[in-house]
Design a protein around this motif. Structure first.
Motif, short mmCIF file in Angstrom:
data_model
loop_
_atom_site.label_atom_id
_atom_site.label_comp_id
_atom_site.label_asym_id
_atom_site.label_seq_id
_atom_site.Cartn_x
_atom_site.Cartn_y
_atom_site.Cartn_z
N UNK A 10 11.97 17.10 -2.12
CA UNK A 10 12.35 18.07 -3.14
C UNK A 10 11.19 18.96 -3.55
N UNK A 49 6.64 5.69 -1.73
CA UNK A 49 6.90 5.16 -0.38
C UNK A 49 5.78 4.18 -0.02
N UNK A 50 6.15 2.93 0.23
CA UNK A 50 5.17 1.87 0.38
C UNK A 50 5.30 1.13 1.70
N UNK A 51 4.14 0.69 2.23
CA UNK A 51 4.12 -0.30 3.30
C UNK A 51 3.99 -1.66 2.63
N UNK A 90 11.08 5.95 -3.53
CA UNK A 90 11.93 6.88 -2.81
C UNK A 90 12.53 6.24 -1.55
N UNK A 91 11.87 5.21 -1.04
CA UNK A 91 12.43 4.43 0.07
C UNK A 91 12.36 2.98 -0.38
N UNK A 99 0.85 -1.18 0.00
CA UNK A 99 0.00 0.00 0.00
C UNK A 99 0.89 1.23 0.00
N UNK A 146 4.62 10.95 6.08
CA UNK A 146 4.15 12.32 5.83
C UNK A 146 3.82 13.03 7.15
N UNK A 201 2.08 4.85 1.01
CA UNK A 201 1.94 5.79 2.11
C UNK A 201 2.11 7.22 1.59
N UNK A 202 3.07 7.39 0.67
CA UNK A 202 3.28 8.68 0.01
C UNK A 202 3.90 8.32 -1.34
N UNK A 219 15.39 10.62 -3.40
CA UNK A 219 14.25 11.48 -3.65
C UNK A 219 14.02 11.63 -5.15
N UNK A 220 13.48 10.59 -5.76
CA UNK A 220 13.22 10.57 -7.20
C UNK A 220 12.29 11.73 -7.57
N UNK A 239 5.90 -4.53 7.01
CA UNK A 239 7.05 -3.63 7.03
C UNK A 239 6.58 -2.26 6.56
N UNK A 240 6.70 -1.28 7.44
CA UNK A 240 6.24 0.07 7.11
C UNK A 240 7.43 0.99 6.87
N UNK A 241 7.20 2.12 6.18
CA UNK A 241 8.31 2.99 5.80
C UNK A 241 8.85 3.81 6.97
#
Lengths: 574, 574
Positions: free
Chosen positions: B99, A39-41, A153-154, A33, B76, A35-36, A141-142, B70-72
């Motif tokens: 950015x 950036x995924x869980x 990005x992570x 899923x 945000x 998150x931003x 930070x793509x 597993x979470x990031x």
């Protein structure tokens, strides 16, 4: 595990934000899923796949004599200033200050940290070679994160580093990794190619290979020979020209200007003038370390900036901006041509073979016909300045090259002394003299690998995972948990398989059969046992989805035996 | 593994920066290296211990029915604004912009992320309870990182979260975790206590327990009863007063001022006046949500701010600054007393029992004698406002309480609805109505656990790890690798043990025996086989360091049998 208790939110519809099918299916199957942006869980299913990937990677790294360590994500900026990458890395490097205003970066890679660590701890040839790796979270930070886990990005990476006393030592470390990468990607069940590549921002002095999983959505173009071993990415690929690519020598009429109002691109010109793109001399203005140069390629070809950069021995090469183009050509963007320019002109070999060409006139709304190299303009250098293209031949065997798309899943570099020099990783050699360590670095995108496998093992209904990576090897689906015979048999099979050490998922939910089967397809276990009405006769439906997806009614004992047999053939590898 | 090839930089001297012995020994043994204050790299030995800790934790979490996800790390800022912790968390929360100038935090914990994830994916009682955990890197910008891994800025945590339909459900989830934590810490071989605690910045409405590894360097004080189960941390501990703590009633002379120039602290006063600290009424000015209050405790006691905060129903309680003290008492800091103050005075029960006391006179360089509560000042409330202290008795059984120091290695919280309310985690209950999920959260500091174990298993020579966590179960040390018989036998034992699946380290270096043994002590494997001159007779020296550290000359076959027996008794648990 029991499906009822799991966080396994499958989706009937593909979320609008997902372009790539693998991304859609990882979302729909309840693997990840967002998150931003980027950036995924990882939900429980995704986490299980990650662990299986890590397990394969660890086994092969250890088998290659690499030891695992774990370095921090937060890295002092000073280290990056020493290596010169603090500014060089650009906006992709995440920078932050701690509460005492000391600068840190979030590591996109760990050359700086490991080199300074080894520099501090190792100082004699007797402790070399040193071969280390980690599996760790990286940050980048793509500008445009996309395709789910493919460009995040992570993300999770396996990064490995070797330190040798000399180049032959590095060759050996490098070879160990190339071989390990082949074994890893084979165990992941991937179709992949190891291709020659450019080093990019990591830098380094030597050889480098990219490992590419073949996939239409891949962001890289792979150029490969169908008949010999040659493969390279588009940036790096070289080729032989076809024998018939030279035109017969004829007398070329005098160059003349033609009126081409508002016609700038090759496509527009080709349509306007009714000529093939091959007869145009596309002229691009580049800035090479702040010096303008012109590059001429055939209208159907693309400039290769890496080749240009190497030819010019420039640190940086980039397209000139509109103002610079206007200043140099005296015309707006879209009307540049080689004739009459006062800057050096580099001409691609194929463009040089065009004896009677068309190009921009360096005048607004005008192009020229009958342009002839040597007569109407001079090249300071003729060479290979373009990307390989359809019709090119293998540089080794001459066979026609093939083009495909790939996802970069691994990369091996011979770094040489780039980091050992800037971060002081020296050792005393056998003669008692101080020397620089010779380094290599070797990366695998672990989370990206999940997407690459999903991309290759997809169908409209869901991913069908290879046995080595599937979150569950087998999925037991009782058609109705309310039917006591079905529930009992399903439980019995579930318990027996768990005891045998098999990763098994039991759909113990009170859902309609249609829902269960659709979810089963989305979850994507390769083996399936359906426990239905024949449960009372100890009969079940067997499906091996890796092998044709056909249903077969068999005895429950036989189903257990098949699962054990298929999974045990993998046990040694997992 | 072979020692020669490993990155295993042992140190003869303890580095100056390390205060705690566990920190010194982890550095000296080549387990960790500092990259920046509170930020460490785990070298291969340290990484192996981390993996063993993770393995124990995963097994017990899975056995409790918790699923891994597993979470990031990058979260945000908006999520933290929703929960109210974005500012509340203070400077320990690392904040950064991407950015595109969007705000992020580096997660010190994941209540916000998991609650919003579950809120989005789960909406019916039929999917509850949901029990999830992760093992993941956390970030906390500690003001004063210390003791190596004990108080770091980047560290590894296991954090778990439960979502239930009601409080009895949460009770069950919580109990599962309390039991799992006992099993985990027992398997780590730790001496620990589960103690009642305050919730701190995580917040929440209910019960909370801290798991404390007993250690002198621990930052927490544990109050426990030697004869019943009672244990709490100092913040939370309650107690019974001793029967003899009340003084006999006598007539108290009139209060009078005494000249006490430059005498401010209880110690100074006690020495100056020749009176015991017990007869002083220490008076502290606090700000409770911006309202000043005075708190009076006996001179030998300390104010407990948590108890004060609870008694005042205040959100925040902190000591007033010097200016405020001067404004309220009319005297400089060090001369406050309860008589004549115009702010509310809260008096601890033990202070209230002092009928004829001494205190500050609210006048520079003066204190008062013969101060009597009820006559010279009034208490708005009398209660328990102090830390437990030597001489207090168990609130349950009346036995004298004991005090010890502990390292917090785990924490379980009943959160209730704090996060489900602010982040909208609701579900439809069995009656079709919308309800808030009832949450719990459960943390273990994985990297900190490594230090806690090292602290308990230390000696001057090095850590001697418990078998369940040691990077290597057995260390084979040939006295001289140049002696063919020794080298051969050492290799033979090494290969046989590896094939048996034992974690074995072979010291294959050409080093002097003294160096090898010192390194062996620093590396800290619990079992050791020394291959010396008797190798030609197939005899080796056997040392079980967990069992007395005595050397015994035995047959090599017997040594193998002993290792296999000792390690197999652990196999089921590891």
């Amino acid at each position: 595990m029991r499906q009822k208790q799991m966080l396994l939110p499958t989706l009937r519809e593909a979320p609008a934000e997902a372009e790539a099918l693998s991304h859609q299916l990882l979302l729909r199957g309840g693997y990840i899923r967002q998150l931003a942006a980027g950036i995924y869980s990882y939900l429980p299913l995704g986490t299980r796949v990650l662990h299986k990937l890590e397990h394969v990677i660890r086994e092969e790294m250890e088998a290659s004599g690499f030891d695992e360590l774990l370095m921090p994500a937060m890295q002092p900026s000073e280290l990056w200033e020493k290596s010169g990458r603090y500014t060089e890395y650009g906006p992709e490097l995440i920078r932050l200050d701690d509460r005492h205003q000391r600068g840190f970066v979030l590591g996109p890679t760990h050359e700086e940290v490991i080199t300074s660590l080894v520099a501090a701890e190792v100082n004699t040839y007797r402790k070399l070679p040193l071969r280390l790796y980690q599996i760790q979270t990286k940050f980048r930070d793509e500008r445009r994160p996309r395709f789910g886990l493919l460009r995040g990005r992570e993300f999770l990476m396996k990064d490995a580093y070797s330190f040798d006393t000399d180049w032959p030592g590095l060759d050996a470390s490098y070879r160990l990794m190339v071989e390990a990468y082949h074994r890893i990607f084979e165990r992941c069940g991937l179709l992949f190619k190891a291709v020659e590549a450019e080093a990019g921002s990591i830098g380094g002095e030597g050889e480098t290979l990219e490992f590419m999983a073949l996939a239409e959505i891949g962001e890289d173009t792979i150029v490969s020979c169908p008949s010999c071993h040659y493969a390279a990415n588009l940036e790096k690929a070289v080729f032989r020209q076809k024998q018939d690519s030279k035109l017969p020598l004829t007398v070329v009429p005098d160059m003349k200007e033609i009126y081409t109002p508002d016609t700038r691109t090759i496509e527009e010109l080709s349509a306007f003038l009714g000529e093939k793109p091959e007869s145009f001399l596309k002229t691009m203005i580049y800035m090479a370390d702040d010096q303008p140069v012109a590059v001429v390629v055939r209208g159907d070809h693309e400039v290769n900036e890496f080749k240009l950069k190497n030819a010019l021995s420039a640190a940086n090469v980039e397209l000139a901006d509109v103002e610079m183009v206007e200043k140099i050509t005296g015309a707006p963007h879209g009307f540049a041509g080689p004739a009459g320019l006062s800057i050096p002109v580099y001409v691609d070999m194929d463009a040089a073979a065009v004896r009677d060409g068309m190009a921009g006139a360096n005048r607004k709304d005008y192009h020229v016909r009958h342009l002839s190299i040597g007569r109407d303009f001079e090249a300071v250098e003729t060479g290979d300045f373009r990307n390989s293209a359809s019709g090119d031949c293998c540089p080794h065997c001459g066979e026609g090259l093939a083009f495909s798309r790939g996802i970069e899943i691994g990369h091996v570099f011979k770094l040489g002394t780039k980091y050992s020099k800037s971060l002081g990783a020296t050792f005393t050699n056998q003669e008692g003299k101080e020397d620089l360590m010779i380094m290599g670095c070797y990366g695998i995108g672990v989370s990206r690998l999940m997407s690459a496998v999903a991309e290759q093992y997809q169908s409209e209904a869901g991913i069908c995972w290879p046995l080595s990576l599937s979150p569950f090897q087998i999925h037991i689906i009782p058609v109705s948990m309310k039917d006591a015979a079905q529930a009992d048999l399903a439980e019995e099979l579930y318990n027996k398989l768990r005891q045998a050490g098999i990763d098994v998922l039991l759909d113990d939910r009170d859902e309609r059969p249609g829902v269960k089967f659709k979810d089963g397809d989305l979850i994507g276990a390769p083996l399936r046992i359906i426990v239905g009405k024949a449960a009372s006769e100890y009969q079940v439906e067997w499906v091996n989805r890796l092998d044709g997806n056909e249903k077969e009614m068999i005895d429950a004992e036989e189903a257990l035996a098949r699962v054990n047999e298929i999974c045990s053939s993998f046990a040694g590898r997992l």
